[in-house]
Design a protein around this motif. Structure first.
Motif, PDB file in Angstrom:
ATOM      1  N   GLU A   1     -84.705 -28.632 -29.846  1.00  0.00           N
ATOM      2  CA  GLU A   1     -85.315 -27.841 -30.905  1.00  0.00           C
ATOM      3  C   GLU A   1     -84.234 -27.161 -31.737  1.00  0.00           C
ATOM      4  OE1 GLU A   1     -87.787 -25.083 -28.786  1.00  0.00           O
ATOM      5  OE2 GLU A   1     -89.116 -26.658 -28.045  1.00  0.00           O
ATOM      6  N   LEU A   2     -84.480 -27.121 -33.039  1.00  0.00           N
ATOM      7  CA  LEU A   2     -83.658 -26.337 -33.958  1.00  0.00           C
ATOM      8  C   LEU A   2     -84.589 -25.395 -34.687  1.00  0.00           C
ATOM      9  CD1 LEU A   2     -81.183 -28.738 -35.823  1.00  0.00           C
ATOM     10  CD2 LEU A   2     -80.598 -26.937 -34.202  1.00  0.00           C
ATOM     11  N   ALA A   3     -84.199 -24.139 -34.816  1.00  0.00           N
ATOM     12  CA  ALA A   3     -84.987 -23.176 -35.586  1.00  0.00           C
ATOM     13  C   ALA A   3     -84.941 -23.565 -37.056  1.00  0.00           C
ATOM     14  CB  ALA A   3     -84.426 -21.775 -35.383  1.00  0.00           C
ATOM     15  N   ALA A   4     -85.917 -23.101 -37.828  1.00  0.00           N
ATOM     16  CA  ALA A   4     -85.949 -23.359 -39.267  1.00  0.00           C
ATOM     17  C   ALA A   4     -84.606 -22.987 -39.887  1.00  0.00           C
ATOM     18  CB  ALA A   4     -87.075 -22.561 -39.913  1.00  0.00           C
ATOM     19  N   GLY A   5     -84.064 -23.887 -40.708  1.00  0.00           N
ATOM     20  CA  GLY A   5     -82.812 -23.621 -41.407  1.00  0.00           C
ATOM     21  C   GLY A   5     -81.552 -23.797 -40.595  1.00  0.00           C
ATOM     22  N   GLN A   6     -81.643 -24.196 -39.348  1.00  0.00           N
ATOM     23  CA  GLN A   6     -80.464 -24.330 -38.503  1.00  0.00           C
ATOM     24  C   GLN A   6     -79.860 -25.733 -38.600  1.00  0.00           C
ATOM     25  OE1 GLN A   6     -78.903 -21.769 -36.503  1.00  0.00           O
ATOM     26  NE2 GLN A   6     -80.127 -20.781 -38.085  1.00  0.00           N
ATOM     27  N   ILE A   7     -78.536 -25.795 -38.398  1.00  0.00           N
ATOM     28  CA  ILE A   7     -77.787 -27.050 -38.451  1.00  0.00           C
ATOM     29  C   ILE A   7     -77.018 -27.193 -37.135  1.00  0.00           C
ATOM     30  CG2 ILE A   7     -76.029 -28.379 -39.661  1.00  0.00           C
ATOM     31  CD1 ILE A   7     -76.571 -26.579 -42.120  1.00  0.00           C
ATOM     32  N   SER A   8     -77.154 -28.338 -36.490  1.00  0.00           N
ATOM     33  CA  SER A   8     -76.425 -28.604 -35.249  1.00  0.00           C
ATOM     34  C   SER A   8     -74.957 -28.861 -35.552  1.00  0.00           C
ATOM     35  CB  SER A   8     -77.010 -29.829 -34.533  1.00  0.00           C
ATOM     36  OG  SER A   8     -76.607 -31.027 -35.196  1.00  0.00           O
ATOM     37  N   ALA A   9     -74.138 -28.850 -34.537  1.00  0.00           N
ATOM     38  CA  ALA A   9     -72.763 -29.331 -34.657  1.00  0.00           C
ATOM     39  C   ALA A   9     -72.814 -30.854 -34.646  1.00  0.00           C
ATOM     40  CB  ALA A   9     -71.922 -28.815 -33.491  1.00  0.00           C
ATOM     41  N   ALA A  10     -71.863 -31.502 -35.283  1.00  0.00           N
ATOM     42  CA  ALA A  10     -71.771 -32.962 -35.247  1.00  0.00           C
ATOM     43  C   ALA A  10     -71.105 -33.363 -33.936  1.00  0.00           C
ATOM     44  CB  ALA A  10     -70.976 -33.472 -36.440  1.00  0.00           C
ATOM     45  N   VAL A  11     -71.691 -34.347 -33.264  1.00  0.00           N
ATOM     46  CA  VAL A  11     -71.173 -34.799 -31.974  1.00  0.00           C
ATOM     47  C   VAL A  11     -71.269 -36.323 -31.860  1.00  0.00           C
ATOM     48  CG1 VAL A  11     -71.768 -32.653 -30.750  1.00  0.00           C
ATOM     49  CG2 VAL A  11     -73.401 -34.540 -30.802  1.00  0.00           C
ATOM     50  N   MET A  12     -70.667 -36.841 -30.804  1.00  0.00           N
ATOM     51  CA  MET A  12     -70.851 -38.225 -30.396  1.00  0.00           C
ATOM     52  C   MET A  12     -70.898 -38.237 -28.877  1.00  0.00           C
ATOM     53  SD  MET A  12     -67.760 -39.347 -28.901  1.00  0.00           S
ATOM     54  CE  MET A  12     -67.666 -41.073 -29.115  1.00  0.00           C
ATOM     55  N   HIS A  13     -71.618 -39.200 -28.314  1.00  0.00           N
ATOM     56  CA  HIS A  13     -71.724 -39.318 -26.858  1.00  0.00           C
ATOM     57  C   HIS A  13     -70.737 -40.358 -26.357  1.00  0.00           C
ATOM     58  CE1 HIS A  13     -76.110 -37.844 -27.354  1.00  0.00           C
ATOM     59  NE2 HIS A  13     -75.273 -36.832 -27.245  1.00  0.00           N
ATOM     60  N   ARG A  14     -70.087 -40.035 -25.247  1.00  0.00           N
ATOM     61  CA  ARG A  14     -69.057 -40.903 -24.689  1.00  0.00           C
ATOM     62  C   ARG A  14     -69.624 -42.093 -23.911  1.00  0.00           C
ATOM     63  NH1 ARG A  14     -64.426 -37.616 -25.067  1.00  0.00           N
ATOM     64  NH2 ARG A  14     -64.883 -35.397 -25.063  1.00  0.00           N
ATOM     65  N   SER A  15     -70.793 -41.908 -23.246  1.00  0.00           N
ATOM     66  CA  SER A  15     -71.271 -42.980 -22.354  1.00  0.00           C
ATOM     67  C   SER A  15     -72.773 -43.235 -22.385  1.00  0.00           C
ATOM     68  CB  SER A  15     -70.853 -42.675 -20.908  1.00  0.00           C
ATOM     69  OG  SER A  15     -71.520 -41.516 -20.427  1.00  0.00           O
ATOM     70  N   VAL A  16     -73.538 -42.455 -23.152  1.00  0.00           N
ATOM     71  CA  VAL A  16     -74.997 -42.632 -23.155  1.00  0.00           C
ATOM     72  C   VAL A  16     -75.500 -43.028 -24.540  1.00  0.00           C
ATOM     73  CG1 VAL A  16     -75.355 -40.965 -21.282  1.00  0.00           C
ATOM     74  CG2 VAL A  16     -75.569 -40.205 -23.659  1.00  0.00           C
ATOM     75  N   THR A  17     -76.666 -43.654 -24.538  1.00  0.00           N
ATOM     76  CA  THR A  17     -77.430 -43.989 -25.729  1.00  0.00           C
ATOM     77  C   THR A  17     -78.675 -43.126 -25.711  1.00  0.00           C
ATOM     78  OG1 THR A  17     -76.625 -46.265 -25.830  1.00  0.00           O
ATOM     79  CG2 THR A  17     -78.790 -45.843 -26.790  1.00  0.00           C
ATOM     80  N   GLU A  18     -79.158 -42.713 -26.879  1.00  0.00           N
ATOM     81  CA  GLU A  18     -80.399 -41.941 -26.930  1.00  0.00           C
ATOM     82  C   GLU A  18     -81.401 -42.600 -27.864  1.00  0.00           C
ATOM     83  OE1 GLU A  18     -79.195 -37.414 -25.777  1.00  0.00           O
ATOM     84  OE2 GLU A  18     -79.366 -37.859 -27.910  1.00  0.00           O
TER      85      GLU A  18
END
Length: 144
Positions: free
Chosen positions: A44-61
Motif C-alpha cells: 500500500e502507498l498513501a495518496a500522493g506517496q512515491i516508492s523508492a526505485a528498486v530491483m529484485h536480485r532473485s525473485v519475480t513478482e
C-alpha cells in the motif's frame, strides 16, 4: 512431502492479522502466506506517496491492483515504460527489472503481489535510480 513443514500444509490468514511493515521500497507491506514455490503480500502507498526505485536480485513478482490509482515505471535493459495503475490491472516484474511506483494525489494505492520463489528476506531488493523522487506528493501530471 513433509506434513510437519508449514510450506506443505494449507493455511488461512485474515488480512487484519498480517503485520504491517515497511518494504525496502518504502511502501507499507503486509506479508501474507508463503509456500515452497512462492509467497504473497499486499502493498500500500498513501495518496500522493512515491516508492523508492528498486530491483529484485532473485525473485519475480506478479502484481494485481486492488484499489486506487497511480503509475508504475519499469525498465529492463533498453525496454522502459510507465504503466497506469488502476483496479484490475495485472503486471509482471521479472527478476532484475528496475521499478518504482506512485499513488495518485487523491487516493491510496493497494496492490497484491505473488513472489516467485518466496521472498528470501533482507538484501533481496537493491535501490536503483528511478524517474521520481521518493516520498511526498507527486505532480498531478499523468495521474488521475
Amino acid at each position: 512431502m513433509n506434513p510437519h513443514d508449514p510450506a506443505d500444509t494449507f493455511a488461512t490468514l485474515p488480512l487484519a492479522q498480517a503485520a504491517a511493515e515497511i518494504a525496502p521500497d518504502g511502501s507499507t507491506v503486509r506479508v501474507l502466506l508463503r509456500m515452497r514455490g512462492g509467497s504473497m503480500a499486499r502493498f500500500e502507498l498513501a495518496a500522493g506517496q512515491i516508492s523508492a526505485a528498486v530491483m529484485h536480485r532473485s525473485v519475480t513478482e506478479i502484481w494485481y491492483v486492488l484499489e486506487g490509482c497511480g503509475e508504475l515505471w519499469r525498465r529492463q535493459a533498453s525496454h522502459e515504460e510507465i504503466v497506469a495503475l488502476e483496479p484490475g490491472i495485472c503486471l509482471t516484474l521479472p527478476c532484475g527489472v528496475h521499478f518504482q511506483f506512485r499513488a495518485a494525489p487523491d487516493t491510496p494505492l493497494a496492490v497484491i503481489a505473488a513472489t516467485l520463489p518466496p521472498w528470501p528476506g533482507d538484501g533481496e531488493a537493491a535501490r536503483v535510480d528511478g524517474p521520481w523522487t521518493p516520498g511526498g506528493t507527486p505532480p498531478a501530471r499523468g495521474i488521475t
